[in-house]
Design a protein around this motif. Sequence first.
Motif, PDB file in Angstrom:
ATOM      1  N   LEU A  28      46.199  35.300  56.284  1.00  0.00           N
ATOM      2  CA  LEU A  28      45.437  34.488  55.450  1.00  0.00           C
ATOM      3  C   LEU A  28      45.386  35.368  54.032  1.00  0.00           C
ATOM      4  CD1 LEU A  28      42.487  33.157  57.848  1.00  0.00           C
ATOM      5  CD2 LEU A  28      44.799  31.981  57.017  1.00  0.00           C
ATOM      6  N   TYR A  29      44.520  34.769  53.270  1.00  0.00           N
ATOM      7  CA  TYR A  29      44.641  35.481  51.775  1.00  0.00           C
ATOM      8  C   TYR A  29      43.286  36.372  51.598  1.00  0.00           C
ATOM      9  CZ  TYR A  29      48.335  32.154  50.505  1.00  0.00           C
ATOM     10  OH  TYR A  29      49.429  31.170  50.729  1.00  0.00           O
ATOM     11  N   GLN A  30      42.921  36.658  52.682  1.00  0.00           N
ATOM     12  CA  GLN A  30      41.540  37.631  52.439  1.00  0.00           C
ATOM     13  C   GLN A  30      42.099  38.997  53.019  1.00  0.00           C
ATOM     14  OE1 GLN A  30      38.190  37.169  51.515  1.00  0.00           O
ATOM     15  NE2 GLN A  30      39.259  35.270  50.859  1.00  0.00           N
ATOM     16  N   GLN A  31      41.877  40.048  52.273  1.00  0.00           N
ATOM     17  CA  GLN A  31      42.473  41.466  52.471  1.00  0.00           C
ATOM     18  C   GLN A  31      41.308  42.283  51.742  1.00  0.00           C
ATOM     19  OE1 GLN A  31      45.846  40.732  50.234  1.00  0.00           O
ATOM     20  NE2 GLN A  31      45.311  41.759  48.430  1.00  0.00           N
ATOM     21  N   GLY A  32      41.267  43.624  52.322  1.00  0.00           N
ATOM     22  CA  GLY A  32      40.410  44.427  51.826  1.00  0.00           C
ATOM     23  C   GLY A  32      40.188  45.636  52.942  1.00  0.00           C
ATOM     24  N   LEU A  33      38.927  46.345  52.800  1.00  0.00           N
ATOM     25  CA  LEU A  33      38.682  47.437  53.683  1.00  0.00           C
ATOM     26  C   LEU A  33      37.560  47.182  54.580  1.00  0.00           C
ATOM     27  CD1 LEU A  33      38.940  50.069  50.847  1.00  0.00           C
ATOM     28  CD2 LEU A  33      40.728  49.566  52.418  1.00  0.00           C
ATOM     29  N   ILE A  34      37.359  47.937  55.540  1.00  0.00           N
ATOM     30  CA  ILE A  34      36.379  47.780  56.484  1.00  0.00           C
ATOM     31  C   ILE A  34      35.878  49.107  56.937  1.00  0.00           C
ATOM     32  CG2 ILE A  34      37.590  47.060  58.419  1.00  0.00           C
ATOM     33  CD1 ILE A  34      35.375  45.362  59.477  1.00  0.00           C
ATOM     34  N   TYR A  35      34.492  49.464  56.863  1.00  0.00           N
ATOM     35  CA  TYR A  35      34.117  50.731  57.391  1.00  0.00           C
ATOM     36  C   TYR A  35      33.188  50.357  58.490  1.00  0.00           C
ATOM     37  CZ  TYR A  35      35.966  53.357  53.098  1.00  0.00           C
ATOM     38  OH  TYR A  35      36.704  53.945  52.103  1.00  0.00           O
ATOM     39  N   PHE A  36      33.470  51.273  59.529  1.00  0.00           N
ATOM     40  CA  PHE A  36      32.449  51.055  60.869  1.00  0.00           C
ATOM     41  C   PHE A  36      31.741  52.404  60.795  1.00  0.00           C
ATOM     42  CE2 PHE A  36      35.646  48.031  61.955  1.00  0.00           C
ATOM     43  CZ  PHE A  36      35.167  47.188  62.425  1.00  0.00           C
TER      44      PHE A  36
ATOM     45  N   ALA B 134      30.506  59.969  62.033  1.00  0.00           N
ATOM     46  CA  ALA B 134      31.796  59.617  61.304  1.00  0.00           C
ATOM     47  C   ALA B 134      31.654  58.199  60.978  1.00  0.00           C
ATOM     48  CB  ALA B 134      32.813  59.962  62.324  1.00  0.00           C
ATOM     49  N   VAL B 135      32.653  57.891  59.999  1.00  0.00           N
ATOM     50  CA  VAL B 135      33.051  56.485  59.636  1.00  0.00           C
ATOM     51  C   VAL B 135      34.382  56.197  59.814  1.00  0.00           C
ATOM     52  CG1 VAL B 135      33.072  55.045  57.373  1.00  0.00           C
ATOM     53  CG2 VAL B 135      31.411  57.017  57.605  1.00  0.00           C
ATOM     54  N   GLU B 136      34.870  55.113  60.480  1.00  0.00           N
ATOM     55  CA  GLU B 136      36.228  54.529  60.982  1.00  0.00           C
ATOM     56  C   GLU B 136      36.410  53.765  59.759  1.00  0.00           C
ATOM     57  OE1 GLU B 136      36.065  52.973  64.775  1.00  0.00           O
ATOM     58  OE2 GLU B 136      35.264  54.681  65.728  1.00  0.00           O
ATOM     59  N   LYS B 137      37.555  53.971  59.225  1.00  0.00           N
ATOM     60  CA  LYS B 137      38.107  53.382  58.050  1.00  0.00           C
ATOM     61  C   LYS B 137      39.435  52.560  58.348  1.00  0.00           C
ATOM     62  CE  LYS B 137      35.721  56.923  54.922  1.00  0.00           C
ATOM     63  NZ  LYS B 137      36.038  57.640  53.887  1.00  0.00           N
ATOM     64  N   TYR B 138      39.381  51.309  57.735  1.00  0.00           N
ATOM     65  CA  TYR B 138      40.425  50.547  58.056  1.00  0.00           C
ATOM     66  C   TYR B 138      40.702  49.632  56.654  1.00  0.00           C
ATOM     67  CZ  TYR B 138      39.502  51.582  62.877  1.00  0.00           C
ATOM     68  OH  TYR B 138      39.256  52.155  64.314  1.00  0.00           O
TER      69      TYR B 138
ATOM     70  N   GLY C 170      42.752  56.570  52.355  1.00  0.00           N
ATOM     71  CA  GLY C 170      42.780  56.815  50.978  1.00  0.00           C
ATOM     72  C   GLY C 170      41.655  56.569  50.166  1.00  0.00           C
ATOM     73  N   ASN C 171      41.822  56.807  48.765  1.00  0.00           N
ATOM     74  CA  ASN C 171      40.787  56.293  47.837  1.00  0.00           C
ATOM     75  C   ASN C 171      40.863  54.897  47.682  1.00  0.00           C
ATOM     76  OD1 ASN C 171      39.206  55.920  45.523  1.00  0.00           O
ATOM     77  ND2 ASN C 171      39.424  57.998  44.958  1.00  0.00           N
ATOM     78  N   PRO C 172      39.515  54.336  47.925  1.00  0.00           N
ATOM     79  CA  PRO C 172      39.627  52.731  47.868  1.00  0.00           C
ATOM     80  C   PRO C 172      39.954  52.438  46.303  1.00  0.00           C
ATOM     81  CG  PRO C 172      37.492  53.723  48.595  1.00  0.00           C
ATOM     82  CD  PRO C 172      38.421  55.010  48.293  1.00  0.00           C
ATOM     83  N   GLU C 173      39.888  53.269  45.340  1.00  0.00           N
ATOM     84  CA  GLU C 173      40.512  52.883  43.916  1.00  0.00           C
ATOM     85  C   GLU C 173      41.955  53.179  43.826  1.00  0.00           C
ATOM     86  OE1 GLU C 173      37.980  54.906  40.979  1.00  0.00           O
ATOM     87  OE2 GLU C 173      35.943  54.144  41.852  1.00  0.00           O
ATOM     88  N   ASP C 174      42.540  53.554  44.948  1.00  0.00           N
ATOM     89  CA  ASP C 174      44.099  53.537  44.696  1.00  0.00           C
ATOM     90  C   ASP C 174      44.798  52.596  45.115  1.00  0.00           C
ATOM     91  OD1 ASP C 174      46.611  54.367  44.911  1.00  0.00           O
ATOM     92  OD2 ASP C 174      46.358  56.511  46.095  1.00  0.00           O
ATOM     93  N   ASN C 175      44.658  51.688  44.002  1.00  0.00           N
ATOM     94  CA  ASN C 175      45.361  50.340  44.275  1.00  0.00           C
ATOM     95  C   ASN C 175      46.801  50.258  44.776  1.00  0.00           C
ATOM     96  OD1 ASN C 175      43.101  48.869  43.303  1.00  0.00           O
ATOM     97  ND2 ASN C 175      43.648  49.179  41.096  1.00  0.00           N
ATOM     98  N   LYS C 176      47.474  51.323  44.424  1.00  0.00           N
ATOM     99  CA  LYS C 176      48.803  51.269  44.596  1.00  0.00           C
ATOM    100  C   LYS C 176      49.019  51.385  46.432  1.00  0.00           C
ATOM    101  CE  LYS C 176      53.456  53.410  43.715  1.00  0.00           C
ATOM    102  NZ  LYS C 176      53.850  54.474  42.780  1.00  0.00           N
ATOM    103  N   LEU C 177      48.357  52.390  46.864  1.00  0.00           N
ATOM    104  CA  LEU C 177      48.481  52.639  48.080  1.00  0.00           C
ATOM    105  C   LEU C 177      47.841  51.804  48.847  1.00  0.00           C
ATOM    106  CD1 LEU C 177      48.742  54.591  50.648  1.00  0.00           C
ATOM    107  CD2 LEU C 177      46.419  55.654  50.150  1.00  0.00           C
TER     108      LEU C 177
END
Length: 263
Positions: free
Chosen positions: A168-176, A181-185, A141-148
């Motif tokens: 734990l209380y840490q959450q976010g996105l990680i790009y390799f 290419a870019v692997e996005k999680y 998705g789009n990183p700014e799509d908070n609902k998704l």
Amino acid sequence: MKEYLSIGEVSKLKGVSIKSLRYYDQLNILKPAYINEQSGYRYYTLDQMVVLDVIIMCVDLGIPLKNFSNYADEQGRLRLDKILEDGQQIAMLKARKIQSALSRMERLSGSIRDYQAYKHNKGIYQRQIGKRNMLTAPWHGNPEDNKLFMKNVSELYLLSLELGLTSLYQQGLIYFYRQDAVEKYVFVEIMEESGDLRVISLPAREYSCTLLPSSQIEETAEIFGYDRAELAGSYVIDVDLYDANVEGDTYPVELQLALPFSG
């Protein structure tokens, strides 16, 4: 009557109300050893205090007293061994939950301390971050799509429960960043390592960081001053931070760049 304890004495000795002791009598789980026919006073023996201790323990553990009939033998006598066996299992489960809660609170407190230490930094700064384990799912998705984003994060929290992992209380996105290419999680941090392929373990290391009001992970190259090709072999983490005072429903974001990525 010296060999007996009055109901008032038992109440003071064990910190149990007289009303509760009468209720235990009604449930047939702790009947007085002796009742004075003239006065109606109830008395207990010292041996019965062991049973009362077990009852108090069961109340503390949340074992319904109405279930005590399940622990009685054919003569109606309580099987303390069975009660203790089940009580130990419940206590161990609760202890694990408490330890999990303590670990989560400790990590959240650390996140708050980190943000307070770096919140006034401008531009790019360096900081050491310890080893982390992340339960991940592919991000499309789009990183700014908070609902998704929150939908994906909620699913990961549920998955962590299914896998028996402590989220734990840490959450976010990680790009390799790979060569072409870019692997996005999307991720939630977990306490344990795991052999599950969806768990990524990152080593302790130094990161180049910057604070942002919202996710700008797609602009990582521009923000840190690199060409896109120079990021090959690197990874960047976009993680929510928490301040001591919660204001609104948005959180500051720290962008953490690791150059180069070895893994």
